[in-house]
Motif scaffolding. Structure first.
Motif, PDB file in Angstrom:
ATOM      1  N   TYR A  88      -3.089 -16.924   2.811  1.00  9.57           N
ATOM      2  CA  TYR A  88      -3.546 -16.047   1.728  1.00  9.57           C
ATOM      3  C   TYR A  88      -4.670 -15.121   2.170  1.00  9.57           C
ATOM      4  CZ  TYR A  88      -7.906 -18.587   1.282  1.00  9.57           C
ATOM      5  OH  TYR A  88      -9.142 -19.119   1.545  1.00  9.57           O
TER       6      TYR A  88
ATOM      7  N   ASP B  46      -3.729  -5.129  -1.796  1.00  8.83           N
ATOM      8  CA  ASP B  46      -2.433  -4.844  -1.166  1.00  8.83           C
ATOM      9  C   ASP B  46      -1.937  -3.421  -1.388  1.00  8.83           C
ATOM     10  OD1 ASP B  46      -2.022  -7.527  -0.185  1.00  8.83           O
ATOM     11  OD2 ASP B  46      -1.630  -8.096  -2.261  1.00  8.83           O
TER      12      ASP B  46
ATOM     13  N   GLU C  80       4.830 -10.825   2.649  1.00  6.16           N
ATOM     14  CA  GLU C  80       3.409 -10.825   2.325  1.00  6.16           C
ATOM     15  C   GLU C  80       2.727  -9.473   2.430  1.00  6.16           C
ATOM     16  OE1 GLU C  80       1.507 -13.663   4.800  1.00  6.16           O
ATOM     17  OE2 GLU C  80       2.649 -15.382   4.043  1.00  6.16           O
ATOM     18  N   ASN C  81       3.221  -8.575   3.279  1.00  7.97           N
ATOM     19  CA  ASN C  81       2.462  -7.355   3.511  1.00  7.97           C
ATOM     20  C   ASN C  81       3.369  -6.213   3.957  1.00  7.97           C
ATOM     21  OD1 ASN C  81       2.862  -7.651   6.429  1.00  7.97           O
ATOM     22  ND2 ASN C  81       1.320  -9.283   6.307  1.00  7.97           N
TER      23      ASN C  81
END
Length: 217
Positions: free
Chosen positions: A79, A125, A199-200
């Protein structure tokens, strides 16, 4: 809106560099420096102790160094967002860091306002990817022909947005290109990440390439 500041861990073997970073962050209440370390081993240890939201990590340090430390931190604390902080714009090092799970990078000579803006985008993000870096990611992850599968769980609009993200466009750029609100773009990206279990933006870029969606919109 988040009521608590983002907790930041600073990892750099230079006392002067840590002091400079601490001074930059102190001028923005969005961030709170909770701990500092001088090597990659301390990065892993202090992350477990302080559970920061963001780590500002130097690349070249004694011991395991910033690249290996990034991998170890992300393996144990996925995380945590890691931003590499360096005096060099050598894209090879920065690219290697992203492959190990880092979310972005900052050059030490940038003005404080640029730091604040970029780190806030990283924290939620929204930071766009450098176009040259996106190209390098496509080249590195290309292992043959694009799959261009029809089994994707994404809608046509989500595939369109994903392709633009992979080309390096920010959320604002995408909203202007597609004539939709920035909040709509953010919600689409949340859905995309959840559907694909990613995640990204680095992982999204790889996925977009593998599906053959680059440059279609």
């Amino acid at each position: 809106m988040r009521s608590q500041p983002f907790r930041v861990l600073i990892i750099d073997d230079s006392d002067l560099a840590r002091e400079g970073i601490r001074t930059i962050l102190a001028s923005d209440p969005t961030f709170e420096v909770v701990a500092e370390g001088q090597c990659g081993e301390e990065a892993v240890e202090l992350t477990g102790t302080w559970m920061p939201d963001i780590i500002l990590m130097d690349i070249q340090m004694p011991g395991i160094g910033g690249l290996e430390a990034t991998k170890r931190v992300k393996d144990n604390f996925p995380y945590v967002k890691i931003v590499m902080v360096t005096v060099s714009d050598d894209i090879t090092h920065l690219f290697d860091a992203l492959k190990r799970g880092a979310q972005g990078y900052l050059l030490k000579h940038l003005n404080p306002e640029s730091w604040h803006e970029y780190l806030r985008a990283i924290a939620v993000d929204e930071a766009p990817m450098n176009r040259e870096l996106a190209f390098r990611i496509l080249k590195e992850f290309s292992t043959g022909e694009q799959t261009n599968t029809t089994e994707s769980p994404l809608t046509t609009r989500e595939r369109e947005i994903l392709g633009l993200v992979a080309e390096g466009l920010s959320n604002r750029d995408i909203s202007l290109r597609l004539r939709i609100s920035e909040n709509t773009v953010k919600n689409h990206l949340k859905n995309i990440l959840q559907k694909l279990h990613l995640e990204n933006r680095v992982q999204l870029t790889r996925y977009a390439y593998e599906q053959g969606w680059m440059g279609k919109w």
